[in-house]
Design a protein around this motif. Structure first.
Motif, PDB file in Angstrom:
ATOM      1  N   VAL A 123       0.839  -1.204   0.000  1.00 51.32           N
ATOM      2  CA  VAL A 123       0.000   0.000   0.000  1.00 51.32           C
ATOM      3  C   VAL A 123       0.875   1.255   0.000  1.00 51.32           C
ATOM      4  N   CYS A 124       1.985   1.209   0.708  1.00 49.82           N
ATOM      5  CA  CYS A 124       2.909   2.356   0.693  1.00 49.82           C
ATOM      6  C   CYS A 124       3.452   2.606  -0.705  1.00 49.82           C
ATOM      7  N   TRP A 125       3.801   1.545  -1.415  1.00 49.72           N
ATOM      8  CA  TRP A 125       4.310   1.711  -2.779  1.00 49.72           C
ATOM      9  C   TRP A 125       3.236   2.286  -3.701  1.00 49.72           C
ATOM     10  N   VAL A 126       1.990   1.902  -3.477  1.00 48.19           N
ATOM     11  CA  VAL A 126       0.906   2.487  -4.268  1.00 48.19           C
ATOM     12  C   VAL A 126       0.790   3.980  -3.966  1.00 48.19           C
ATOM     13  N   ARG A 127       0.901   4.338  -2.686  1.00 46.20           N
ATOM     14  CA  ARG A 127       0.843   5.758  -2.310  1.00 46.20           C
ATOM     15  C   ARG A 127       1.994   6.544  -2.930  1.00 46.20           C
ATOM     16  N   LEU A 128       3.128   5.881  -3.147  1.00 41.46           N
ATOM     17  CA  LEU A 128       4.277   6.535  -3.773  1.00 41.46           C
ATOM     18  C   LEU A 128       4.213   6.474  -5.298  1.00 41.46           C
TER      19      LEU A 128
ATOM     20  N   ALA B  61       4.045   3.854  -7.354  1.00 45.81           N
ATOM     21  CA  ALA B  61       4.895   2.822  -7.944  1.00 45.81           C
ATOM     22  C   ALA B  61       4.125   1.500  -7.943  1.00 45.81           C
ATOM     23  N   PRO B  62       3.117   1.375  -8.813  1.00 43.73           N
ATOM     24  CA  PRO B  62       2.273   0.180  -8.774  1.00 43.73           C
ATOM     25  C   PRO B  62       3.014  -1.097  -9.155  1.00 43.73           C
ATOM     26  N   ASP B  63       4.048  -1.010  -9.983  1.00 43.45           N
ATOM     27  CA  ASP B  63       4.795  -2.208 -10.344  1.00 43.45           C
ATOM     28  C   ASP B  63       5.534  -2.785  -9.136  1.00 43.45           C
ATOM     29  N   ILE B  64       6.123  -1.918  -8.343  1.00 43.75           N
ATOM     30  CA  ILE B  64       6.817  -2.375  -7.137  1.00 43.75           C
ATOM     31  C   ILE B  64       5.803  -2.867  -6.110  1.00 43.75           C
ATOM     32  N   ALA B  65       4.648  -2.216  -6.036  1.00 43.48           N
ATOM     33  CA  ALA B  65       3.601  -2.647  -5.104  1.00 43.48           C
ATOM     34  C   ALA B  65       3.118  -4.050  -5.439  1.00 43.48           C
ATOM     35  N   LEU B  66       2.946  -4.309  -6.717  1.00 44.14           N
ATOM     36  CA  LEU B  66       2.510  -5.642  -7.129  1.00 44.14           C
ATOM     37  C   LEU B  66       3.566  -6.693  -6.803  1.00 44.14           C
ATOM     38  N   ALA B  67       4.820  -6.365  -7.058  1.00 46.01           N
ATOM     39  CA  ALA B  67       5.899  -7.301  -6.731  1.00 46.01           C
ATOM     40  C   ALA B  67       5.990  -7.532  -5.225  1.00 46.01           C
ATOM     41  N   GLU B  68       5.833  -6.479  -4.434  1.00 43.04           N
ATOM     42  CA  GLU B  68       5.873  -6.613  -2.971  1.00 43.04           C
ATOM     43  C   GLU B  68       4.734  -7.487  -2.470  1.00 43.04           C
ATOM     44  N   ALA B  69       3.550  -7.294  -3.017  1.00 48.29           N
ATOM     45  CA  ALA B  69       2.404  -8.094  -2.584  1.00 48.29           C
ATOM     46  C   ALA B  69       2.576  -9.558  -2.984  1.00 48.29           C
ATOM     47  N   ALA B  70       3.064  -9.784  -4.197  1.00 46.56           N
ATOM     48  CA  ALA B  70       3.184 -11.159  -4.682  1.00 46.56           C
ATOM     49  C   ALA B  70       4.348 -11.898  -4.030  1.00 46.56           C
ATOM     50  N   ILE B  71       5.495 -11.249  -3.966  1.00 45.21           N
ATOM     51  CA  ILE B  71       6.688 -11.925  -3.454  1.00 45.21           C
ATOM     52  C   ILE B  71       6.836 -11.733  -1.953  1.00 45.21           C
ATOM     53  N   GLY B  72       6.798 -10.475  -1.516  1.00 40.91           N
ATOM     54  CA  GLY B  72       7.031 -10.185  -0.108  1.00 40.91           C
ATOM     55  C   GLY B  72       5.981 -10.750   0.820  1.00 40.91           C
ATOM     56  N   ALA B  73       4.726 -10.560   0.481  1.00 41.08           N
ATOM     57  CA  ALA B  73       3.655 -11.045   1.356  1.00 41.08           C
ATOM     58  C   ALA B  73       3.202 -12.443   0.954  1.00 41.08           C
ATOM     59  N   GLY B  74       3.037 -12.678  -0.327  1.00 42.93           N
ATOM     60  CA  GLY B  74       2.465 -13.942  -0.779  1.00 42.93           C
ATOM     61  C   GLY B  74       3.421 -15.113  -0.730  1.00 42.93           C
ATOM     62  N   LEU B  75       4.398 -15.117  -1.602  1.00 45.53           N
ATOM     63  CA  LEU B  75       5.290 -16.272  -1.749  1.00 45.53           C
ATOM     64  C   LEU B  75       6.133 -16.510  -0.503  1.00 45.53           C
ATOM     65  N   THR B  76       6.745 -15.460   0.015  1.00 45.67           N
ATOM     66  CA  THR B  76       7.587 -15.620   1.202  1.00 45.67           C
ATOM     67  C   THR B  76       6.759 -16.075   2.393  1.00 45.67           C
ATOM     68  N   GLY B  77       5.574 -15.510   2.550  1.00 48.28           N
ATOM     69  CA  GLY B  77       4.717 -15.909   3.660  1.00 48.28           C
ATOM     70  C   GLY B  77       4.311 -17.372   3.587  1.00 48.28           C
ATOM     71  N   VAL B  78       3.966 -17.830   2.399  1.00 43.59           N
ATOM     72  CA  VAL B  78       3.584 -19.233   2.229  1.00 43.59           C
ATOM     73  C   VAL B  78       4.762 -20.150   2.522  1.00 43.59           C
ATOM     74  N   LEU B  79       5.937 -19.797   2.035  1.00 48.19           N
ATOM     75  CA  LEU B  79       7.122 -20.630   2.284  1.00 48.19           C
ATOM     76  C   LEU B  79       7.475 -20.666   3.768  1.00 48.19           C
TER      77      LEU B  79
END
Length: 91
Positions: free
Chosen positions: A43-48, A50-68
């Motif tokens: 959400v911070c990246w969206v506020r800045l 930078a939607p491409d970085i926000a999407l990567a953060e949500a997918a990798i940072g929260a999604g994939l890493t969290g599942v692993l």
């Protein structure tokens, strides 16, 4: 004025979730808070604007890493940690 208030609340939420993830004694709770931190960071990246970085953060940072991390904790809680793997290789 509303945007500044939103940014301050977002910054405070990031600080609180980071502290909660680091100070949590329960691994499962720490991982869940870490996932929440990743989503807030997106959400911070969206506020800045930078939607491409926000999407990567949500997918990798929260999604994939969290599942692993959740999968790793479940393996350790079932007793399949590194000690049992070493014992299986010796046996």
């Amino acid at each position: 004025m509303v945007e500044i208030l939103l940014d301050l609340l977002l910054a405070l939420a990031l600080i609180l979730t980071a502290a909660a993830a680091l100070l949590s004694q329960d691994l499962f709770r720490a991982i869940v808070v870490f996932i929440a931190f990743g989503l807030l960071m997106a959400v911070c990246w969206v506020r800045l604007q930078a939607p491409d970085i926000a999407l990567a953060e949500a997918a990798i940072g929260a999604g994939l890493t969290g599942v692993l991390l959740l999968d790793a904790v479940s393996h350790f809680r079932r007793g399949r940690g590194t000690d049992s793997v070493v014992e299986e290789e010796r046996g």
